[in-house]
Design an enzyme around this catalytic site. Structure first.
Site, PDB file in Angstrom:
ATOM      1  N   LYS A  13       0.830  -1.155   0.166  1.00 50.12           N
ATOM      2  CA  LYS A  13       0.037  -0.370  -0.538  1.00 50.12           C
ATOM      3  C   LYS A  13       0.583   1.668   0.136  1.00 50.12           C
ATOM      4  O   LYS A  13       0.339   2.297  -0.441  1.00 50.12           O
ATOM      5  CB  LYS A  13      -0.813  -0.111   1.667  1.00 50.12           C
ATOM      6  CG  LYS A  13      -2.013  -0.773   1.458  1.00 50.12           C
ATOM      7  CD  LYS A  13      -3.192  -0.939   2.567  1.00 50.12           C
ATOM      8  CE  LYS A  13      -1.934  -0.755   3.919  1.00 50.12           C
ATOM      9  NZ  LYS A  13      -1.541  -1.621   4.664  1.00 50.12           N
ATOM     10  N   ARG A  88      -9.428   1.572   9.528  1.00 46.63           N
ATOM     11  CA  ARG A  88      -8.546   0.000   9.686  1.00 46.63           C
ATOM     12  C   ARG A  88      -9.497  -0.875  10.497  1.00 46.63           C
ATOM     13  O   ARG A  88      -9.204  -1.720  10.798  1.00 46.63           O
ATOM     14  CB  ARG A  88      -7.192   0.065  10.501  1.00 46.63           C
ATOM     15  CG  ARG A  88      -5.911   0.113   9.990  1.00 46.63           C
ATOM     16  CD  ARG A  88      -4.523   0.478  10.425  1.00 46.63           C
ATOM     17  NE  ARG A  88      -3.363  -0.704  10.078  1.00 46.63           N
ATOM     18  CZ  ARG A  88      -2.590  -0.255   9.741  1.00 46.63           C
ATOM     19  NH1 ARG A  88      -2.029   1.402   8.876  1.00 46.63           N
ATOM     20  NH2 ARG A  88      -1.763  -0.486   9.177  1.00 46.63           N
ATOM     21  N   ARG A 127      12.682  -5.784   4.320  1.00 47.74           N
ATOM     22  CA  ARG A 127      12.207  -4.817   4.017  1.00 47.74           C
ATOM     23  C   ARG A 127      12.716  -3.347   4.822  1.00 47.74           C
ATOM     24  O   ARG A 127      13.030  -3.858   6.208  1.00 47.74           O
ATOM     25  CB  ARG A 127      10.729  -4.194   4.257  1.00 47.74           C
ATOM     26  CG  ARG A 127      10.512  -2.594   4.698  1.00 47.74           C
ATOM     27  CD  ARG A 127       8.682  -2.302   4.356  1.00 47.74           C
ATOM     28  NE  ARG A 127       7.652  -2.309   5.629  1.00 47.74           N
ATOM     29  CZ  ARG A 127       6.530  -2.265   5.624  1.00 47.74           C
ATOM     30  NH1 ARG A 127       5.792  -2.431   4.367  1.00 47.74           N
ATOM     31  NH2 ARG A 127       6.285  -2.025   6.553  1.00 47.74           N
ATOM     32  N   ARG A 160      12.027  -0.955  10.516  1.00 46.73           N
ATOM     33  CA  ARG A 160      10.810  -0.539  11.118  1.00 46.73           C
ATOM     34  C   ARG A 160      10.932  -1.317  12.353  1.00 46.73           C
ATOM     35  O   ARG A 160      11.307  -3.012  12.063  1.00 46.73           O
ATOM     36  CB  ARG A 160       9.870  -0.431  10.448  1.00 46.73           C
ATOM     37  CG  ARG A 160       9.077   0.982   9.919  1.00 46.73           C
ATOM     38  CD  ARG A 160       8.184   0.301   9.207  1.00 46.73           C
ATOM     39  NE  ARG A 160       7.043  -0.111  10.372  1.00 46.73           N
ATOM     40  CZ  ARG A 160       5.192   0.225   9.422  1.00 46.73           C
ATOM     41  NH1 ARG A 160       5.750   0.932   8.111  1.00 46.73           N
ATOM     42  NH2 ARG A 160       5.110  -0.391   9.402  1.00 46.73           N
ATOM     43  N   ARG A 171       0.773  -7.887  14.009  1.00 43.39           N
ATOM     44  CA  ARG A 171       0.386  -7.662  13.071  1.00 43.39           C
ATOM     45  C   ARG A 171      -0.798  -8.113  12.128  1.00 43.39           C
ATOM     46  O   ARG A 171      -1.877  -7.532  11.232  1.00 43.39           O
ATOM     47  CB  ARG A 171       1.322  -6.691  12.235  1.00 43.39           C
ATOM     48  CG  ARG A 171       2.457  -5.793  13.481  1.00 43.39           C
ATOM     49  CD  ARG A 171       3.320  -4.975  12.264  1.00 43.39           C
ATOM     50  NE  ARG A 171       3.065  -4.309  11.542  1.00 43.39           N
ATOM     51  CZ  ARG A 171       3.763  -3.904  10.513  1.00 43.39           C
ATOM     52  NH1 ARG A 171       5.016  -4.501  10.498  1.00 43.39           N
ATOM     53  NH2 ARG A 171       3.376  -3.213   9.210  1.00 43.39           N
TER      54      ARG A 171
HETATM   55  P1  AMP Z   1       1.652   1.192   9.032  1.00 43.79           P
HETATM   56  O1  AMP Z   1       3.064   2.349   8.514  1.00 43.79           O
HETATM   57  O2  AMP Z   1       0.324   1.769   8.199  1.00 43.79           O
HETATM   58  O3  AMP Z   1       2.223  -0.609   8.896  1.00 43.79           O
HETATM   59  O4  AMP Z   1       1.309   1.338  10.555  1.00 43.79           O
HETATM   60  C1  AMP Z   1       2.318   1.026  11.254  1.00 43.79           C
HETATM   61  C2  AMP Z   1       1.679   1.184  12.452  1.00 43.79           C
HETATM   62  O5  AMP Z   1       1.075   2.044  13.185  1.00 43.79           O
HETATM   63  C3  AMP Z   1       0.786   0.152  12.880  1.00 43.79           C
HETATM   64  O6  AMP Z   1       0.600  -1.575  13.367  1.00 43.79           O
HETATM   65  C4  AMP Z   1      -0.495   1.309  14.161  1.00 43.79           C
HETATM   66  O7  AMP Z   1       0.004   0.500  15.107  1.00 43.79           O
HETATM   67  C5  AMP Z   1      -0.634   1.436  13.394  1.00 43.79           C
HETATM   68  N1  AMP Z   1      -1.429   2.176  12.581  1.00 43.79           N
HETATM   69  C6  AMP Z   1      -1.631   3.118  11.663  1.00 43.79           C
HETATM   70  N2  AMP Z   1      -2.474   2.938  11.233  1.00 43.79           N
HETATM   71  C7  AMP Z   1      -3.131   3.197  11.752  1.00 43.79           C
HETATM   72  C8  AMP Z   1      -5.112   3.680  11.882  1.00 43.79           C
HETATM   73  N3  AMP Z   1      -5.718   3.587  10.972  1.00 43.79           N
HETATM   74  N4  AMP Z   1      -5.388   2.745  13.421  1.00 43.79           N
HETATM   75  C9  AMP Z   1      -4.382   2.525  14.263  1.00 43.79           C
HETATM   76  N5  AMP Z   1      -3.636   2.529  14.290  1.00 43.79           N
HETATM   77  C10 AMP Z   1      -2.642   2.737  12.719  1.00 43.79           C
END
Ligand code: AMP
Length: 215
Positions: A13, A88, A127, A160, A171
């Site tokens: 994404k 989410r 990654r 990360r 996750r």
């Molecule tokens: P991402 O970079 O989108 O994979 O997000 C990394 C982490 O940020 C996720 O595993 C969550 O802990 C938090 N996070 C990001 N977007 C959301 C969201 N819409 N709702 C809740 N937690 C989020």
């Protein structure tokens, strides 16, 4: 053009959202990026969010919905946006619908990325991300020209904290339980489109682009 990119962690994404941003000149809004910036800046929000993020859990709905509401009213979002990693949960999706309704807007399309679980784990464990521009690399499928250095901006690459194997499992589980039901939510609204997320970044982008230009 008001898009949501939906899919499990590692589905691509973020990479596709950045390519769409460059191609169509619309802002890419990633709640993950916003939260990581707060963690880096060590703000009160960042300190709290970090606990959830490093455990592979979702940050509370109220917090992320607040961030998105603040972001969507900005001038650059008025002609469209690409949501990457939000919503989410069903609550977040309902709050988003409400917020857009207040602005007399709605989502055009939700693109759902489909990738096998083994491939997701492989992508996430290999990654690395640029600490300056957020570009993503992979040790096998997209290695940087110089180890540890971003090809695009020369920033340093890091893994990360939540891309460690144990956190990845959590996750993916959270995705299945809390985020996957959004497919049904948007299918019922008639704006869900599916994109196969396998293949090269360019191959996936060709599929995504075809969906976007058909809107
Ligand atoms: P991402 O970079 O989108 O994979 O997000 C990394 C982490 O940020 C996720 O595993 C969550 O802990 C938090 N996070 C990001 N977007 C959301 C969201 N819409 N709702 C809740 N937690 C989020």
């Amino acid at each position: 053009m008001r898009l949501i990119l939906l899919g499990p962690p590692g589905a691509g994404k973020g990479t596709q959202a950045k390519m769409l941003r460059e191609k169509f000149r619309k802002p890419q809004i990633s709640t993950g990026d916003i939260l990581r910036k707060s963690v880096q800046e060590d703000t009160a929000l960042g300190r709290k969010a970090k606990l959830f993020m490093n455990a592979g859990k979702l940050v509370e709905d109220d917090v992320v919905v607040g961030l998105i509401r603040e972001r969507l009213v900005k001038e650059d979002c008025q002609s469209g946006f690409i949501l990457d990693g939000f919503p989410r949960t069903i609550i977040q999706a309902e709050k988003l619908t409400e917020t857009l309704k207040e602005m007399n807007l709605s989502i055009d399309t939700v693109i759902d990325f489909q990738v096998d679980t083994d491939e997701l784990v492989n992508r996430l464990t290999g990654r690395s991300t640029c600490s300056d521009c957020g570009a993503m690399f992979h040790k096998i499928s997209r290695p940087p020209l110089k180890i540890g250095i971003c090809d695009g901006c020369g920033g340093s690459l890091y893994q990360r904290d939540d891309d460690k194997e144990e956190t990845i499992k959590k996750r993916l589980e959270v995705y299945q339980n809390e985020t996957a039901p959004l497919r049904e939510f948007y299918r019922k609204q008639g704006n869900l489109k599916t994109a196969q997320g396998d293949g090269t970044v360019e191959e996936v982008f060709a599929r995504v682009r075809a969906i976007v230009i058909s809107i």
